[in-house]
Design a protein around this motif. Structure first.
Motif, short mmCIF file in Angstrom:
data_model
loop_
_atom_site.label_atom_id
_atom_site.label_comp_id
_atom_site.label_asym_id
_atom_site.label_seq_id
_atom_site.Cartn_x
_atom_site.Cartn_y
_atom_site.Cartn_z
N UNK A 411 0.81 -1.23 0.00
CA UNK A 411 0.00 0.00 0.00
C UNK A 411 0.83 1.27 0.00
N UNK A 412 0.11 2.37 0.14
CA UNK A 412 0.74 3.68 -0.03
C UNK A 412 1.43 4.12 1.26
N UNK A 418 -3.95 6.70 -2.73
CA UNK A 418 -3.38 6.38 -4.04
C UNK A 418 -3.94 7.33 -5.10
N UNK A 419 -3.05 7.80 -5.96
CA UNK A 419 -3.56 8.61 -7.05
C UNK A 419 -3.31 7.97 -8.41
N UNK A 433 -6.86 5.14 -10.60
CA UNK A 433 -7.56 4.20 -9.73
C UNK A 433 -8.44 3.21 -10.51
N UNK A 434 -9.12 3.70 -11.55
CA UNK A 434 -10.05 2.83 -12.27
C UNK A 434 -9.33 1.71 -13.05
N UNK A 456 9.46 -0.26 -15.07
CA UNK A 456 9.47 0.69 -13.95
C UNK A 456 8.03 0.94 -13.52
N UNK A 457 7.80 1.04 -12.24
CA UNK A 457 6.45 1.27 -11.76
C UNK A 457 6.54 2.25 -10.59
N UNK A 458 6.16 3.49 -10.86
CA UNK A 458 6.31 4.51 -9.83
C UNK A 458 4.93 4.87 -9.31
N UNK A 459 4.75 4.69 -8.01
CA UNK A 459 3.45 4.93 -7.41
C UNK A 459 3.37 6.38 -6.93
N UNK A 460 2.26 7.04 -7.26
CA UNK A 460 2.08 8.45 -6.89
C UNK A 460 0.91 8.57 -5.93
#
Lengths: 630, 154
Positions: A411-412, A418-419, A433-434, A456-460
């Motif tokens: 999780x964040x 989460x955006x 999110x969708x 690469x997977x960058x979470x914002x």
């Protein structure tokens, strides 16, 4: 190591070296002997993991247990957030955030007394301590093929690679298979290039084989330029022989006798491990002339990049190896017909190579059982940004973003909302999110306006402004554009100017229309994949977060509060305690005391002078009553 | 400290080892920059002569790749990672703080030659973001307040 002259000799050594891994194979809770693996990847060595090895060895001597414990470095465990990682075999105890000062405790408590060092264990979100690697959520849903040996073997010892079936796929190919058999096996696997575009590997090999020439080349693309992706580096650092072996297999399949590894100059540790691996493999007769006593010869050289993102594009990469400016050229001709020094060349990326031995040994069909219809096998993602468990995760294709971000990634960070998640680096896009329940594969990501890229997977999170993120990627592309074609060189620069105008608060709605038009022109007209995909971050954020763009241009507000020119700080008078902490910490003295009473009526409330405020945010962080908003 | 003559002799040996092959130009430039610290025009001319190619081609390559520099660097090179993972975790604030302390901008060297400040795109230590490297040492999980203490060690 002495020269290995046949497949039988290699298989005999495989049996012989099993003893090296005895402690690491079977899980046992009680043992006479122990093996301590310390992560030697770039992330952990940056946090002094090599010093931990020295300290462990020192204390093993001091406590007279040096004969009871083997201590070695290994490749990346992937759980970089909690590094440095130390794993104890055979009980599989997994210690996180270990410092050199903990070495004595590990030796004294764990090795001498047989007791787990509780304070070094991983704690999950609920605060429960978990002692074994397999029980940690981060690892539960992972399926490791490309990373199979990372965190298990010592990459600097060839014997350990041989003990995990290293070079057996090459032996099988040389002794049992024709070049067509090899290509068929790879085609059956459905493996697609892991570097970005996702072209079918088997097909690529077939084209290169079909080309007629006196000389052909194999290239390993290790120019991992996407910011935020580090799987290739970890494979090279943790399991370099798997890449060398696969290049030789491809050499056999297409008829090449020379391979080049093109690697970034920013990866000194990976270069170091590759140099050792090439030297050892050549000495052992696993590379070089007459491999394993056959008539097949294959030589590998290392070529250094010098900091140019565009060199990840295969034609640009080839020019760079030739000692020229790394500018791309129009395809066709494809490298398979006219590549390095004008000769047929097959280029694959590191992660693609790492899958090949498994495909050859277990069969392409077995590999194809994993994944979705058109994307087979697993993919390694470098999970980073605003997420609890930063690290490398390898999951079957078709896993959803939600599983990766919440189940594996924990999780964040800091309980924020989460955006978006950005995939594919500067060529990719942002998913919102969708899209969280979309199974990830090559085609689904493209359909959603992003791409797999190198993984690469960058979470914002809610604090990230999507316009600013798009601007960040555009800055990158503008800097890295080689300048050869106009749409990319000029177009991206104009897009960046418009984005800067918007984040500065001077944007208009016409700018949004211009951005979109320009983006499509650049996509359609650029020469290479860098330019063709450069507008993706802009287009995908406009698609998923148009409301933020509109807020910037119409309301002159940055909803995330990132764009400084669009943020105003304000003190809510009824919540102000009158303590004055904000005013004392303000670097520009923009906060003053009013003559109106604060929440505590004996003190006066404070106010911010907007004309002096530099929007640094210090007051917001210092206010004990959370009376300041932006 | 080696004399200029010795440095050129060493470079010459290296080029010979590479059989004066122009396709080795990038490796040769890496070597030259390692020896001289940067790539001034006379070094580029020397390499061009040895490889029997035009100096314009050497210059073209030097200016294309961000790793090569034509200005000397300071004793300590500070690299701030501006990869995406570091960026979203506040790398820009670190950069601003270093610029403020050293009173130089990104890409510049302090007048005393002690520090050069540069940025790069991803060192691959995203688990430690935001990250700063000084010479070969990597500092991770940084906060703006950590910068003063770290710089004072140099």
């Amino acid at each position: 190591m002495k020269k290995i002259n046949s497949r039988e000799e290699l298989l005999a050594l495989y049996e012989q070296y099993q003893s090296l891994l005895d402690l690491r194979k079977e899980e046992k809770d009680v043992s006479e002997k122990y093996h301590i693996s310390v992560c030697g990847g770039t992330g952990c060595t940056s946090s002094n993991s090599l010093e931990i090895v020295e300290e462990l060895k020192k204390y093993a001597e001091i406590y007279h247990v040096a004969d009871k414990v083997e201590i070695s470095i290994t490749g990346c465990f992937g759980f970089c957030e909690r590094g440095p990682i130390v794993k104890i075999f055979p009980d599989h105890t997994f210690y996180v955030k270990v410092t050199p000062q903990d070495a004595e405790k590990i030796i004294k408590q764990h090795i001498v007394e047989g007791k787990v060092v509780e304070e070094l264990l991983y704690k999950n979100e609920k605060g429960e301590k978990i002692s074994k690697q397999d029980n940690i959520n981060f690892y539960k849903k992972q399926h490791r093929i490309a990373l199979r040996n990372c965190g298990l073997i010592n990459p600097e010892v060839l014997e350990e690679t041989i003990a995990v079936k290293g070079y057996q796929a090459l032996a099988k190919v040389l002794y049992e298979m024709t070049s067509d058999d090899v290509i068929k096996e790879v085609s059956d696997s459905g493996l697609r290039g892991r570097g970005g575009a996702g072209f079918l590997t088997g097909q690529k090999w077939r084209f290169a084989k079909a080309a007629v020439s006196d000389k052909k080349y194999i290239i390993c693309n290790a120019d991992e330029g996407d910011p935020g992706a580090f799987m290739d580096r970890s494979i090279l650092e943790g399991d370099p022989h798997s890449v060398l072996e696969s290049m030789a297999i491809a050499g056999y399949a297409i008829g090449a006798d020379e391979g080049e590894i093109y690697i970034r100059a920013e990866y000194p540790l990976a270069v170091h491990r590759l140099e050792i691996a090439i030297r050892e493999a050549t000495e052992a007769g696993l590379l070089g002339d007459h491999i394993l006593g056959t008539n097949f010869s294959f030589h590998i050289n290392i070529k250094y990049g010098a900091g140019a993102f565009v060199c990840g594009e295969e034609t640009a990469l080839i020019h760079s190896i030739e000692g020229k400016r790394g500018e791309p050229t129009l395809k066709p001709p494809f490298p398979a017909t006219k590549g390095l020094f004008g000769k047929p060349t097959n280029v694959n990326n590191v992660e693609t190579w790492a899958n090949i031995p498994v495909i050859i040994l277990d069969g392409g069909k077995k590999f194809a059982e994993l994944g979705t219809e058109n994307s087979k096998g697993t993919k390694v993602f470098a999970l980073a940004g605003k997420i609890n468990n930063v690290g490398l995760v390898e999951v079957p294709m078709g896993t959803t973003l939600r599983e990766i971000i919440y189940d594996i990634g924990g999780g964040i960070k800091n309980g924020k909302k989460f955006k978006a998640v950005q995939t594919g680096g500067p060529s990719g896009g942002c998913l919102s999110e969708k899209d969280l329940d979309t199974p990830i594969d090559y085609d689904n990501l493209v359909e959603k306006g992003s791409m797999m890229g190198s993984g690469g997977m960058i979470v914002l999170d809610e604090d990230d402004c999507m316009v600013n993120i798009a601007k960040f990627y555009l800055e990158f592309t503008v800097e890295e554009s080689c300048g050869k074609c106009t749409p990319c060189r000029v177009g991206n620069k104009r897009m960046l100017e418009i984005l800067t105008k918007i984040t500065d608060g001077n944007g208009t709605e016409q700018d949004l229309a211009d951005l979109q038009e320009l983006a499509h022109v650049i996509k359609d007209c650029s020469l290479c994949a860098l330019g063709q995909s450069a507008p993706n971050p802009v287009l995908s954020t406009m698609q998923g977060f148009m409301d933020e763009y509109i807020a910037h241009v119409r309301d002159k507000k940055c909803p995330a509060g990132t764009c400084k020119n669009l943020v105003n700080y304000e003190i809510i008078e009824k919540n102000c305690l009158g303590c004055g902490l904000c005013a004392r910490n303000c670097p520009v003295n923009a906060i003053f005391k009013t003559d109106r009473p604060a929440k505590n009526p004996r003190l006066m409330a404070y106010e911010i002078d907007g004309s002096k405020c530099v929007k640094c945010g210090t007051c917001l962080h210092k206010c004990p009553a959370k009376a300041i908003i932006k | 400290m080696k004399s200029n003559k010795e440095l050129f002799a060493e470079l010459d040996t290296f080029i010979e080892e590479k059989h004066n092959d122009p396709s080795e130009l990038i490796a040769i430039l890496h070597k030259a920059q390692g020896l001289f610290g940067y790539l001034p025009m006379n070094v580029q001319q020397f390499i061009a002569d040895k490889l029997k190619i035009n100096v314009s081609r050497v210059y073209g390559v030097v200016t294309f790749y961000s790793f090569f520099t034509m200005v000397p660097k300071g004793d300590n090179v500070i690299n701030i990672c501006l990869g995406t993972a570091c960026f979203v975790r506040g790398a820009n604030d670190l950069l601003a703080r270093v610029e403020e302390i050293l009173k130089i901008k990104n890409g510049e060297t302090t007048p005393d030659g002690k520090f050069t400040l540069t940025t790069l795109r991803c060192v691959g230590a995203c688990g430690l973001a935001p990250v700063m490297q000084i010479n070969d040492k990597t500092y991770g999980n940084l906060k703006v307040d950590d910068i003063d203490g770290i710089l004072s060690q140099y």
